[in-house]
Enzyme design. Sequence first.
Site, PDB file in Angstrom:
ATOM      1  CD1 TRP A 139     -12.468  -1.722  -0.560  1.00 12.43           C
ATOM      2  CD2 TRP A 139     -11.160  -3.118   0.581  1.00 12.43           C
ATOM      3  NE1 TRP A 139     -12.540  -2.950  -1.165  1.00 12.43           N
ATOM      4  CE2 TRP A 139     -11.750  -3.827  -0.488  1.00 12.43           C
ATOM      5  CE3 TRP A 139     -10.302  -3.797   1.432  1.00 12.43           C
ATOM      6  CZ2 TRP A 139     -11.504  -5.186  -0.726  1.00 12.43           C
ATOM      7  CZ3 TRP A 139     -10.057  -5.150   1.199  1.00 12.43           C
ATOM      8  CH2 TRP A 139     -10.656  -5.822   0.143  1.00 12.43           C
ATOM      9  CG  HIS A 140      -6.989   1.939   3.729  1.00  7.73           C
ATOM     10  ND1 HIS A 140      -5.718   1.537   4.057  1.00  7.73           N
ATOM     11  CD2 HIS A 140      -7.827   0.995   4.220  1.00  7.73           C
ATOM     12  CE1 HIS A 140      -5.788   0.383   4.712  1.00  7.73           C
ATOM     13  NE2 HIS A 140      -7.055   0.035   4.821  1.00  7.73           N
ATOM     14  CE1 TYR A 141     -14.829   5.391   0.564  1.00  6.22           C
ATOM     15  CE2 TYR A 141     -13.929   3.321  -0.238  1.00  6.22           C
ATOM     16  CZ  TYR A 141     -14.970   4.040   0.314  1.00  6.22           C
ATOM     17  OH  TYR A 141     -16.147   3.409   0.625  1.00  6.22           O
ATOM     18  CE  LYS A 163      -2.539   2.802   3.368  1.00  6.27           C
ATOM     19  NZ  LYS A 163      -3.235   2.857   4.665  1.00  6.27           N
TER      20      LYS A 163
END
Length: 496
Positions: free
Chosen positions: A447-449, A347
Amino acid sequence: PPVVYFDYIIIGGGTAGCPLAATLSQNATVLVLERGGSPYRDFNITNVGNFGSTISDTSPHSASQIFISEDGVYNTRARVLGGGSAINAGFYSHAEPEFVRDAGWDEDLVRRSYDWVESKVAFEPQVKQWQSAVRDALVEIGVLPYNGFTYNHVDGTKIGGTIFDDQGHRHTAADLLEYANPLTVKVYLHATVSRILFTNKAGRQWPKPRAYGVVFEDALGIRKRAFLRPNPQNEVILTAGALGSPQLMMLSGIGPALHLKSHGIHVVLDQPNVGQGMADNPMNLLYVPSPVPVEISLIQVVGIPSNQNTYIETASGLSFAYSWAQGFALHAYAANTSLKGGVILEKVRGPLSSGDLKLRSRSPRDNPAVTFNYFKDPQDLRGCVEGMRSIINLINAPSFARLRYAHLPVQALVDLMLNLPVNLRPRHVSSSISLEQFCIDTVMTIWHYHGGCQVGKVVDQDYRVVGVDGLRVIDGSTFLKSPGTNPQATVMMLGR
């Protein structure tokens, strides 16, 4: 009932909304409006082995609402009490110290708030063979020091926390409602807010438009209203997430005036920064088939190289690989060849690249149009390349040898990823030999928006919406970057 009155109205019973409601209920009446259902009635949500089924479920009333960004990347937004903590991979880790300092938060209050959260929902994971092998390989390739188990964000290799207990049962932010005063809090499920109500004109008492209530629909589509009791301290608080909060701000008349008018929305406040700064940490991975059976494990081990712009994480078991490929060829490949294995991912920190969010329609049930502009900033792309090189080194490390096929070179794993429909982006011939092109072509979400209602642009340091009264935003939409290796611990802490 058709009309109700409360001191606080919280829109979104998610990762921030549940701890916030529990806290406010000690001294006030609180209404939580959650568009989804309960996480406690769905075995897929509560059981670690069914993570893939939950995140990949695209049915109309599922806990995860699929959306595809304008970048051509599959993504998910939560639609359930507990929010993202009900559908995520469970990793629990604090923000880095500089994140807390940059946010201007009280460090002692942050620590105590993390403690409050952890006593209900955080656990030390049971580290088995796949995770242990990745841990040892990270140390072997120089991701040092080894820090053991810790919630803290520290350089090196560590075991982080998890919201799955030792029985594999998920504990979501909804569990934090156990702290609430049951006499003063109400939670309405399947309650979809369509707009926030504001006073029409500024006056002597309220020099700015003021939020005084909301309009929402129940499960049958019947319109209801909730109003604030008449007290200047009472507020509507948006905790609908990085997509839901800016979307609902716009639907309520706060946003770029021309864009709102194009949808026939009455402009309460021309605020061009609503929907701006949308960012999603890019993730790229390699799937590694294993000659030996491996445990189903979600994120437990993380490598945080001090000299790189990336984090290395891992998970094992078919259900996990299946979910990230959205149920396409990865599952078929693994099942048809009787292989078991896991994914090793990186990431990119930050990130520095960002985009925007716009309305597609006036319906709160529709996904907005979101552009993240993955790798627009060259530093993000360099971070991905660094991370992929670390993954390749890890796979080739002696500590990992027994969990991979000796005859299957890394190049074959790269080519496998390029043949999987992990997103809707075009593939380039050069992506097989260029890590830069591989990153661009196979980018996925972790999914860390975040962004859309950022501090200093849409809300002030106390999370009040600038330009109106009686409205705050408290969730990941306020972040300028994603905290640590996973934001959920910090979002829950922020709610507290």
